[in-house]
Design a protein around this motif. Structure first.
Motif, PDB file in Angstrom:
ATOM      1  N   ALA A   1       0.807  -1.211   0.000  1.00  0.00           N
ATOM      2  CA  ALA A   1       0.000   0.000   0.000  1.00  0.00           C
ATOM      3  C   ALA A   1       0.843   1.265   0.000  1.00  0.00           C
ATOM      4  CB  ALA A   1      -0.949  -0.010   1.198  1.00  0.00           C
ATOM      5  N   ASN A   2       2.048   1.205   0.530  1.00  0.00           N
ATOM      6  CA  ASN A   2       2.865   2.410   0.625  1.00  0.00           C
ATOM      7  C   ASN A   2       3.642   2.695  -0.647  1.00  0.00           C
ATOM      8  OD1 ASN A   2       1.970   2.877   3.216  1.00  0.00           O
ATOM      9  ND2 ASN A   2       3.659   1.753   4.155  1.00  0.00           N
ATOM     10  N   ALA A   3       4.071   1.658  -1.348  1.00  0.00           N
ATOM     11  CA  ALA A   3       4.879   1.844  -2.548  1.00  0.00           C
ATOM     12  C   ALA A   3       4.053   1.464  -3.765  1.00  0.00           C
ATOM     13  CB  ALA A   3       6.130   0.978  -2.475  1.00  0.00           C
ATOM     14  N   ALA A   4       3.776   2.439  -4.597  1.00  0.00           N
ATOM     15  CA  ALA A   4       2.981   2.172  -5.797  1.00  0.00           C
ATOM     16  C   ALA A   4       3.919   1.760  -6.924  1.00  0.00           C
ATOM     17  CB  ALA A   4       2.154   3.386  -6.177  1.00  0.00           C
ATOM     18  N   THR A   5       4.121   0.473  -7.044  1.00  0.00           N
ATOM     19  CA  THR A   5       4.905  -0.055  -8.152  1.00  0.00           C
ATOM     20  C   THR A   5       4.088   0.085  -9.430  1.00  0.00           C
ATOM     21  OG1 THR A   5       3.992  -2.271  -7.897  1.00  0.00           O
ATOM     22  CG2 THR A   5       5.974  -1.748  -6.591  1.00  0.00           C
ATOM     23  N   PRO A   6       4.717  -0.062 -10.573  1.00  0.00           N
ATOM     24  CA  PRO A   6       3.928  -0.025 -11.809  1.00  0.00           C
ATOM     25  C   PRO A   6       2.815  -1.073 -11.822  1.00  0.00           C
ATOM     26  CG  PRO A   6       6.249   0.224 -12.324  1.00  0.00           C
ATOM     27  CD  PRO A   6       6.158  -0.095 -10.856  1.00  0.00           C
ATOM     28  N   GLU A   7       3.079  -2.244 -11.256  1.00  0.00           N
ATOM     29  CA  GLU A   7       2.042  -3.273 -11.195  1.00  0.00           C
ATOM     30  C   GLU A   7       0.890  -2.828 -10.305  1.00  0.00           C
ATOM     31  OE1 GLU A   7       5.331  -3.945 -10.437  1.00  0.00           O
ATOM     32  OE2 GLU A   7       5.847  -4.785 -12.383  1.00  0.00           O
ATOM     33  N   ARG A   8       1.226  -2.224  -9.161  1.00  0.00           N
ATOM     34  CA  ARG A   8       0.178  -1.744  -8.251  1.00  0.00           C
ATOM     35  C   ARG A   8      -0.590  -0.593  -8.887  1.00  0.00           C
ATOM     36  NH1 ARG A   8      -3.663  -3.177  -5.121  1.00  0.00           N
ATOM     37  NH2 ARG A   8      -4.191  -1.654  -3.533  1.00  0.00           N
ATOM     38  N   GLU A   9       0.102   0.296  -9.595  1.00  0.00           N
ATOM     39  CA  GLU A   9      -0.594   1.377 -10.301  1.00  0.00           C
ATOM     40  C   GLU A   9      -1.599   0.810 -11.292  1.00  0.00           C
ATOM     41  OE1 GLU A   9       1.893   4.290 -12.142  1.00  0.00           O
ATOM     42  OE2 GLU A   9       2.631   5.045 -10.220  1.00  0.00           O
ATOM     43  N   LYS A  10      -1.225  -0.249 -12.001  1.00  0.00           N
ATOM     44  CA  LYS A  10      -2.147  -0.879 -12.959  1.00  0.00           C
ATOM     45  C   LYS A  10      -3.350  -1.459 -12.234  1.00  0.00           C
ATOM     46  CE  LYS A  10      -3.493  -2.695 -16.901  1.00  0.00           C
ATOM     47  NZ  LYS A  10      -4.904  -2.356 -17.016  1.00  0.00           N
ATOM     48  N   GLN A  11      -3.116  -2.116 -11.091  1.00  0.00           N
ATOM     49  CA  GLN A  11      -4.228  -2.642 -10.301  1.00  0.00           C
ATOM     50  C   GLN A  11      -5.153  -1.516  -9.852  1.00  0.00           C
ATOM     51  OE1 GLN A  11      -2.184  -4.561  -7.104  1.00  0.00           O
ATOM     52  NE2 GLN A  11      -1.990  -6.517  -8.182  1.00  0.00           N
ATOM     53  N   LEU A  12      -4.552  -0.442  -9.364  1.00  0.00           N
ATOM     54  CA  LEU A  12      -5.352   0.689  -8.890  1.00  0.00           C
ATOM     55  C   LEU A  12      -6.114   1.352 -10.032  1.00  0.00           C
ATOM     56  CD1 LEU A  12      -2.887   2.212  -6.277  1.00  0.00           C
ATOM     57  CD2 LEU A  12      -4.997   0.935  -5.802  1.00  0.00           C
ATOM     58  N   LEU A  13      -5.511   1.402 -11.203  1.00  0.00           N
ATOM     59  CA  LEU A  13      -6.200   1.938 -12.380  1.00  0.00           C
ATOM     60  C   LEU A  13      -7.444   1.099 -12.685  1.00  0.00           C
ATOM     61  CD1 LEU A  13      -6.425   3.744 -14.900  1.00  0.00           C
ATOM     62  CD2 LEU A  13      -4.759   2.224 -16.008  1.00  0.00           C
ATOM     63  N   ASP A  14      -7.284  -0.214 -12.666  1.00  0.00           N
ATOM     64  CA  ASP A  14      -8.425  -1.099 -12.928  1.00  0.00           C
ATOM     65  C   ASP A  14      -9.492  -0.966 -11.845  1.00  0.00           C
ATOM     66  OD1 ASP A  14      -7.340  -2.094 -15.287  1.00  0.00           O
ATOM     67  OD2 ASP A  14      -6.372  -3.785 -14.295  1.00  0.00           O
ATOM     68  N   ILE A  15      -9.073  -0.887 -10.596  1.00  0.00           N
ATOM     69  CA  ILE A  15     -10.027  -0.746  -9.496  1.00  0.00           C
ATOM     70  C   ILE A  15     -10.758   0.589  -9.594  1.00  0.00           C
ATOM     71  CG2 ILE A  15     -10.299  -0.580  -6.990  1.00  0.00           C
ATOM     72  CD1 ILE A  15      -7.812  -2.450  -6.780  1.00  0.00           C
ATOM     73  N   ALA A  16     -10.025   1.664  -9.894  1.00  0.00           N
ATOM     74  CA  ALA A  16     -10.648   2.987 -10.015  1.00  0.00           C
ATOM     75  C   ALA A  16     -11.687   3.000 -11.131  1.00  0.00           C
ATOM     76  CB  ALA A  16      -9.589   4.064 -10.257  1.00  0.00           C
ATOM     77  N   ALA A  17     -11.408   2.306 -12.229  1.00  0.00           N
ATOM     78  CA  ALA A  17     -12.387   2.209 -13.321  1.00  0.00           C
ATOM     79  C   ALA A  17     -13.651   1.515 -12.831  1.00  0.00           C
ATOM     80  CB  ALA A  17     -11.779   1.460 -14.505  1.00  0.00           C
ATOM     81  N   SER A  18     -13.481   0.428 -12.085  1.00  0.00           N
ATOM     82  CA  SER A  18     -14.648  -0.272 -11.533  1.00  0.00           C
ATOM     83  C   SER A  18     -15.407   0.615 -10.558  1.00  0.00           C
ATOM     84  CB  SER A  18     -14.217  -1.565 -10.841  1.00  0.00           C
ATOM     85  OG  SER A  18     -13.768  -2.501 -11.780  1.00  0.00           O
ATOM     86  N   CYS A  19     -14.678   1.349  -9.735  1.00  0.00           N
ATOM     87  CA  CYS A  19     -15.332   2.217  -8.751  1.00  0.00           C
ATOM     88  C   CYS A  19     -16.142   3.311  -9.439  1.00  0.00           C
ATOM     89  CB  CYS A  19     -14.292   2.820  -7.810  1.00  0.00           C
ATOM     90  SG  CYS A  19     -13.525   1.607  -6.700  1.00  0.00           S
ATOM     91  N   ALA A  20     -15.581   3.924 -10.462  1.00  0.00           N
ATOM     92  CA  ALA A  20     -16.333   4.937 -11.211  1.00  0.00           C
ATOM     93  C   ALA A  20     -17.588   4.303 -11.813  1.00  0.00           C
ATOM     94  CB  ALA A  20     -15.454   5.547 -12.300  1.00  0.00           C
ATOM     95  N   ALA A  21     -17.464   3.082 -12.305  1.00  0.00           N
ATOM     96  CA  ALA A  21     -18.612   2.380 -12.883  1.00  0.00           C
ATOM     97  C   ALA A  21     -19.665   2.081 -11.825  1.00  0.00           C
ATOM     98  CB  ALA A  21     -18.149   1.084 -13.550  1.00  0.00           C
TER      99      ALA A  21
END
Length: 129
Positions: free
Chosen positions: A18-38
């Motif tokens: 949760a503290n370090a946003a790796t590129p993989e974590r950023e991709k996960q968060l991008l996907d989650i944020a898309a779902s949340c907006a939906a």
């Protein structure tokens, strides 16, 4: 069994790194944020969510999507990705609510709460805090 877009599995990953946003974590968060907006948009369409504060929350997730997609996706792919992952997921959630409201509505409301809990991490990863 009813399956909404894979938010539950993605949220389970939220405790790792949760503290370090790796590129993989950023991709996960991008996907989650898309779902949340939906989920928020579907909530407006089918759950009669009040405009405030829910519109601000929906917009916050779209801001995360915009910021993280600028890092994760080529410029020419962002609009198509948004249409598929935000607009398309909204249609899926709306359809699920229409087909099985007794099962779907509590799950959508639960996912809205889970989304809100992840927003600070998403904002930090996106550089919005």
């Amino acid at each position: 069994m009813l399956r909404l877009p894979a938010l539950a599995a993605a949220i389970a990953l939220s405790t790792a790194g949760a503290n370090a946003a790796t590129p993989e974590r950023e991709k996960q968060l991008l996907d989650i944020a898309a779902s949340c907006a939906a989920f928020y948009q579907a909530g407006f369409d089918r759950l009669d969510l009040t405009v405030e504060p829910n519109e601000a929350r929906r917009q916050a997730f779209i801001d995360v999507v915009d910021a993280l997609s600028a890092r994760q996706l080529p410029a020419g792919a962002r609009e198509a990705w948004f249409m598929e992952h935000v607009v398309g997921r909204t249609a899926i959630v709306v359809n699920i609510i229409d087909l099985k409201p007794d099962e779907a509505i509590p799950k959508v409301r639960q996912n809205l709460g889970a989304c809100d809990k992840l927003l600070p991490e998403m904002n930090a990863a996106a550089g919005l805090e």
